[in-house]
Design an enzyme around this catalytic site. Structure first.
Site, PDB file in Angstrom:
ATOM      1  CG  HIS A  66      -0.222   0.109   2.525  1.00  0.00           C
ATOM      2  ND1 HIS A  66       0.347   1.278   2.985  1.00  0.00           N
ATOM      3  CD2 HIS A  66       0.010  -0.814   3.474  1.00  0.00           C
ATOM      4  CE1 HIS A  66       0.898   1.077   4.157  1.00  0.00           C
ATOM      5  NE2 HIS A  66       0.717  -0.185   4.487  1.00  0.00           N
ATOM      6  CG  HIS A  75      -0.592  -4.279   5.319  1.00  0.00           C
ATOM      7  ND1 HIS A  75      -1.152  -3.047   5.569  1.00  0.00           N
ATOM      8  CD2 HIS A  75      -1.629  -5.141   5.108  1.00  0.00           C
ATOM      9  CE1 HIS A  75      -2.482  -3.161   5.528  1.00  0.00           C
ATOM     10  NE2 HIS A  75      -2.792  -4.420   5.253  1.00  0.00           N
TER      11      HIS A  75
END
Length: 217
Positions: A17, A158
């Protein structure tokens, strides 16, 4: 672990992200739902644009908003929807979540030192270990390989899950965690072909250079 399938080729793009305020402030994020900041929004648009000429058949994302927004910026160039996937959510840092790096260093000096030196040997207080992350992400990828034979998919997650996934697909153990770089909005490409994983590239950020970020930092 993975069955030998001759002439089966699946491409898996693993994307991190974009930037959040807590990345800059060095706050442990984990399951806290922190949104992208303005730089992060620019990063994920560029990440999506970089993949626009690739055919992606399915996009799976951690359900946290920073990953979902990143995934949606890939999906908008592909004209497909994003599927939330709990199995690739960020690691649970437990008691460390929402706490700044300096405070963690003061409150948990020995544990933080172990995290830096032997990341595979730590379970966060009230949270997860890297091995638990590896098992859940690996199981998810196993299932997606069966579902998407000869297709291209993207996983948006992540830093920690992505580093663990990279270790797993590279065939190395979690003690190598700190040797894998995963910058915000970076992309990795793995190809599953003839029963084995082939690494095409890791931590590509070349499309972010317009923001003043170095390529492959």
């Amino acid at each position: 672990m993975y069955k030998l399938e001759v002439n089966i080729m699946t491409k898996v793009y693993v994307v991190r992200h974009g930037q959040t305020a807590w990345n800059l402030e060095e706050v442990f994020r984990g399951r806290m739902d922190i949104p992208l900041d303005e730089t992060g929004k620019k990063e994920v648009h560029l990440a999506g644009e970089a993949l626009k000429d690739e055919t992606i058949h399915a996009i799976y994302s951690s359900p946290l908003s920073r990953s979902m927004e990143t995934a949606e910026n890939i999906a908008k160039f592909q004209n497909i929807s994003v599927t939330p996937l709990e199995s690739i959510i960020d690691i649970s840092y437990g008691e460390w979540e929402g706490v700044g790096l300096v405070e963690v260093q003061k409150k948990y000096p020995d544990l933080y030192d172990l995290w830096l030196k032997e990341p595979h040997n730590i379970t966060f207080p009230g949270g997860e270990s890297l091995e638990q992350v590896r098992v859940r992400t690996q199981n998810a990828i196993d299932g997606l390989l069966e579902k998407h034979e000869n297709e291209n998919i993207a996983l948006v997650a992540h830093r920690v899950p992505n580093k663990v996934i990279c270790c797993s697909l590279l065939g190395i153990d979690n003690s190598n965690f700190w040797r894998i770089q995963q910058d915000t909005a970076s992309t990795n490409l793995f190809v599953y072909k003839n029963g084995q994983w082939i690494i095409s590239y890791l931590n590509d950020t070349s499309y972010l250079k317009v923001l003043g970020k170095p390529a492959l930092s």
